[in-house]
Write a protein that holds these residues in place. Structure first.
Motif, PDB file in Angstrom:
ATOM      1  N   GLU A 166       0.838  -1.204   0.000  1.00 22.73           N
ATOM      2  CA  GLU A 166       0.000   0.000   0.000  1.00 22.73           C
ATOM      3  C   GLU A 166       0.869   1.250   0.000  1.00 22.73           C
ATOM      4  OE1 GLU A 166      -2.776   2.221  -0.487  1.00 22.73           O
ATOM      5  OE2 GLU A 166      -3.732   0.434   0.349  1.00 22.73           O
ATOM      6  N   TYR A 167       0.463   2.238  -0.785  1.00 23.80           N
ATOM      7  CA  TYR A 167       1.081   3.554  -0.765  1.00 23.80           C
ATOM      8  C   TYR A 167       0.174   4.480   0.038  1.00 23.80           C
ATOM      9  CZ  TYR A 167       4.622   2.395  -4.252  1.00 23.80           C
ATOM     10  OH  TYR A 167       5.682   1.846  -4.907  1.00 23.80           O
TER      11      TYR A 167
ATOM     12  N   SER B 126      -1.089   8.269   0.664  1.00 22.92           N
ATOM     13  CA  SER B 126      -1.144   9.592   0.052  1.00 22.92           C
ATOM     14  C   SER B 126      -0.901  10.668   1.102  1.00 22.92           C
ATOM     15  CB  SER B 126      -2.515   9.810  -0.597  1.00 22.92           C
ATOM     16  OG  SER B 126      -2.789   8.799  -1.544  1.00 22.92           O
TER      17      SER B 126
ATOM     18  N   TYR C 133       8.374   4.167   0.236  1.00 23.93           N
ATOM     19  CA  TYR C 133       7.983   2.769   0.081  1.00 23.93           C
ATOM     20  C   TYR C 133       9.167   1.822   0.266  1.00 23.93           C
ATOM     21  CZ  TYR C 133       6.190  -1.504  -2.010  1.00 23.93           C
ATOM     22  OH  TYR C 133       5.818  -2.806  -2.230  1.00 23.93           O
TER      23      TYR C 133
ATOM     24  N   LYS D 294      10.040   1.702   3.869  1.00 22.52           N
ATOM     25  CA  LYS D 294       8.837   1.492   4.686  1.00 22.52           C
ATOM     26  C   LYS D 294       8.773   2.478   5.866  1.00 22.52           C
ATOM     27  CE  LYS D 294       7.176  -2.025   2.348  1.00 22.52           C
ATOM     28  NZ  LYS D 294       8.131  -1.985   1.240  1.00 22.52           N
TER      29      LYS D 294
END
Length: 222
Positions: A7-8, A10, A34, A37
């Motif tokens: 998952e990214y 926003s 990402y 993490k």
């Protein structure tokens, strides 16, 4: 909802995390990397000051649960510009402070001495900043002392505190232990030391009073 693997996040989204220590953290996403993490959250200031915020850096590898409370889909506002030189200066000063504290502990300096050192350093720094602002506003050059805002102007020499290379304070760090050439610098340092111990004593009296208050209330109610 829980964030699935990969998952990214926003920028501007509201996220809640539960760490491996069962601590719940919640805030607004300000950055996410990402590859490492690492998630940066903006949370209400722990100091309670208005217009302030805490920035938490969270390693998602040590998070057992991530929940996106409010996912932001629109384009986030542009990031505020950063004063890199100011940040670098602050980091350098904090590093010097930590190294100084580590030295004092390793040298066996008393807690009273360590506390006095911090008070002197902060007082000199605040004084310099106030003088610098006053000079900029008034256009008049006026300095009681000439020194840069650096912790080097308050340093350890074994167990002695050396201030502005002019005043030496030896254990047990009382006013009478301030030695140096008679003048404005020595007088100013003596006043700082005197006020420091006066404030310490006032704090002790307040703490004793607060500790005795429940006993007094219990005696009155019985």
């Amino acid at each position: 909802m829980a964030a699935p693997p990969g998952e990214y996040f926003s920028v501007g989204s509201q996220v809640s995390c539960r760490t491996c220590q069962e601590q719940r953290l919640q805030g607004e996403v300000v950055a996410f990397d990402y590859q490492s993490k690492m998630l940066a959250l903006k949370c209400p200031s722990s100091s309670g000051k208005p217009n302030h915020a805490d920035i938490l850096l969270i390693n998602l590898q040590y998070v057992s649960e991530v929940e996106i409370i409010n996912d932001r889909t629109e384009t986030p506002p542009p990031l505020a510009s950063l004063n890199v030189s100011k940040l670098a200066s602050k980091a350098r000063t904090e590093k010097e402070e930590k190294l100084s504290q580590a030295y004092a502990i390793s040298a066996g300096v008393s807690l009273e001495g360590q506390q006095l050192f911090q008070t002197i350093h902060k007082t000199l720094l605040e004084f310099f900043i106030k003088q610098e602002v006053w000079d900029a506003c008034s256009g008049v050059t006026h300095h009681l002392f000439s020194f840069p805002s650096s912790i080097k102007d308050c340093k350890w020499q074994e167990k002695n505190i050396v201030v502005m290379e002019e005043v030496v304070i030896t254990p047990p760090y009382q006013v009478e232990n301030c030695k140096g050439k008679e003048g404005s610098a020595l007088s100013h340092v003596r006043k700082i030391v005197e006020k420091h111990f006066r404030d310490v004593e006032s704090q002790k009296i307040l703490q004793r009073s607060q500790a005795q208050q429940p006993q007094k209330e219990a005696a009155l109610s019985s």
